[in-house]
Design an enzyme around this catalytic site. Structure first.
Site, PDB file in Angstrom:
ATOM      1  CB  SER A 270      -0.895  -0.035   1.237  1.00 57.30           C
ATOM      2  OG  SER A 270      -1.081   1.258   1.732  1.00 57.30           O
ATOM      3  CE  LYS A 271      -0.930   5.780  -4.693  1.00 58.73           C
ATOM      4  NZ  LYS A 271      -1.636   6.935  -5.193  1.00 58.73           N
ATOM      5  NE  ARG A 272      -3.586   4.240   3.025  1.00 56.58           N
ATOM      6  CZ  ARG A 272      -4.044   4.450   1.794  1.00 56.58           C
ATOM      7  NH1 ARG A 272      -3.907   5.625   1.234  1.00 56.58           N
ATOM      8  NH2 ARG A 272      -4.642   3.491   1.121  1.00 56.58           N
ATOM      9  CG  ASP A 273       3.688  -1.174   3.748  1.00 56.94           C
ATOM     10  OD1 ASP A 273       4.652  -0.988   4.507  1.00 56.94           O
ATOM     11  OD2 ASP A 273       3.127  -2.262   3.572  1.00 56.94           O
TER      12      ASP A 273
END
Ligand code: GLU
Length: 506
Positions: A270-273
């Site tokens: 995920s981009k938020r990872d």
């Protein structure tokens, strides 16, 4: 009937390759995006073609200038260079979609004139109501109702103050194309209705601007993530219309790269990872050669049992046809280990220069003095072979730039009970070494004689206490060299300081 691209209109083989990297400037640059840029870049360099860097900033609510700057910074840091695009210009400028609105209006007009795009006035409630009345499932969406509106009907809508959206007249039939990575792909007829390309009010949508720009910029190969594959069907339909309207005369080839999965489970990274955050990885101390080598492996391999290669070797060997369609898993440990290999490949002067910023970021100095830089350059050879990330350098070398060593808790816990005695023996042994002889070899001889020969200690036990005294850590650069760099007076002072500290706390 099949509306798959007519072979006549597909990219001629041997034509100059033109690929593009065209992110939307939302959020921080992430590693998946970098892999897309990398594969496009490598393909351009491999074929002697061109890489176009375009910015798809048609969503004013989500796009930001900051994110744009970060994208440029990211590619610049990674040394992924582009031949045409933002910052460098080129024959198809401007390269930011927000600056291309007149171009989209012009292409829209050509499509309207060619009869392949039409005005549509239906709103969502009307579409739902018609579907319900016709017993047609709501999910099927738009029913192509406005395809054949008469001029009178259109005039009536306008008179009500309504503005039209513009929809593409999607031909019947399957859409088939040969994916460069996945082979033949067919989207069956009826998969989607006539879709909006320009909203009421004139806002051009991604499904329109992206292929239009690819067409106008002469892009021959669209290489992008698997997540964008569903949009390819609509883009093929649009290409048919662009050809009919004389905007272009060929359909590019498409290749969809594998998903990148997170470390565990079967979820997309995920981009938020945090691992996906390019700048966080840079802050940890990836060098661009190491990170790019690792990212190249997410879907491609240079050969069996071989993981480490230079960027030149990569571009020489890379072919889009060899990309593996199966999902690739991001593995932080492996990425770091590959980075370590690349750190060892750069020369020590380069390593030193690149590490300075990490020392600054760690607060070792705010602006290094010439003396500090000189000492740093003498010390880096001691750790060059020992780190996987440049961010490990301050932890290993900051002891050289402080008066007050911080003793790490695990280092203190590991000390033997007789540590004060060992430290006192070290002081005794080193005091008699002449200032002019205070180098690693003499230090080693003096300590070995005192600790190993006289006291009968095992080297592993003997050198723990002085190591903690000098560096504060259990693991450190080589001890004798570290002492040499510190000099005799400071070495003795530190040995005494830990001995005192230990006797006071006992
Ligand atoms: N702007 C699109 C994105 O960032 C690019 C899609 C494409 O490569 O065609 O997802």
């Amino acid at each position: 009937m099949s509306t798959s691209p007519d072979p006549r209109t597909t990219t001629a083989s041997g034509a100059d390759v033109r690929v593009r990297f065209c992110p939307s400037p939302t959020g921080l640059p992430h590693v998946g995006m970098v892999r897309t840029a990398l594969y496009n870049w490598a393909y351009a360099r491999h074929t002697g073609g061109k890489l176009v860097f375009r910015i798809e900033d048609t969503d004013a609510a989500r796009d930001s200038e900051e994110s744009y700057r970060q994208l440029v910074d990211a590619l610049t840091w990674l040394k992924i260079d582009w031949d045409e695009g933002v910052e460098v210009g080129g024959p198809h400028a401007p390269y930011r979609q927000s600056e291309r609105k007149p171009i989209y209006a012009e292409v829209l007009q050509k499509l309207i004139d060619a009869g392949v795009v039409y005005e549509s006035y239906s709103n969502a409630e009307e579409i739902d109501a018609r579907n319900e009345a016709a017993g047609r499932a709501k999910q099927l969406g738009y029913d192509n109702y406005d395809r054949d509106l008469t001029d009178e009907q259109k005039a009536a809508f306008r008179a009500e103050g309504r503005e039209p959206a513009y929809r593409l007249r999607v031909p019947d039939g399957d859409f088939t194309y040969v994916d460069l990575i996945r082979g033949e792909v067919t989207f069956p007829a009826g998969s989607f209705p006539d879709f909006v390309i320009v909203r009421a009010g004139g806002h051009a949508l991604y499904t329109f601007t992206n292929p239009v720009d690819d067409a106008l910029m002469g892009i021959t190969h669209v290489i992008r993530g698997e997540d964008l594959m569903p949009s390819t069907a609509r883009q093929l339909a649009l290409y048919g219309a662009l050809i009919d309207a004389g905007v272009t005369d060929f359909v590019p080839r498409f290749g969809h790269m594998p998903l990148v999965l997170g470390e565990t489970g079967n979820k997309k990274l995920s981009k938020r990872d945090p691992q996906a955050d390019l700048f966080l990885q840079r802050d940890k101390g990836f060098i661009h050669e190491g990170l790019l080598n690792y990212l190249a492996l997410l879907g491609w391999s240079i050969g069996p049992d071989r993981d480490i290669f230079s960027l030149e070797e990569f571009t020489a060997a890379f072919d889009i046809a060899d990309v593996n369609p199966n999902p690739a898993r991001f593995d932080q440990k492996k990425a770091e280990s590959i980075n370590g290999d690349h750190i060892r490949r750069i020369d020590v002067a380069d390593f030193t220069e690149r590490s300075v910023a990490y020392m600054t970021a760690a607060g070792v100095w705010s602006e290094p003095t010439p003396e500090q830089l000189a000492l740093f350059a003498k010390a880096t050879p001691l750790v060059h072979e020992r780190v996987q990330l440049l961010g490990e350098v301050p932890g290993m070398l900051s002891f050289l730039f402080t008066d007050a060593v911080t003793y790490e808790a695990d280092a203190m816990k590991g000390l033997p009970a007789d540590a004060p005695m060992v430290l006192t023996a070290c002081v005794g042994a080193l005091e008699v070494v002449a200032e002019a002889d205070f180098d690693a070899a003499h230090i080693q001889d003096a300590l070995a004689a005192a600790l190993v020969d006289e006291l009968g200690l095992k080297p592993r036990v003997a050198y723990g206490p002085p190591r903690v005294a000098i560096t504060g850590r259990r693991v450190s650069p080589p001890l004798f060299e570290s002492m040499e760099l510190l000099g005799k007076a400071e070495t003795l002072r530190r040995l005494d300081a830990l001995a005192n500290e230990l006797t006071q706390t006992v």
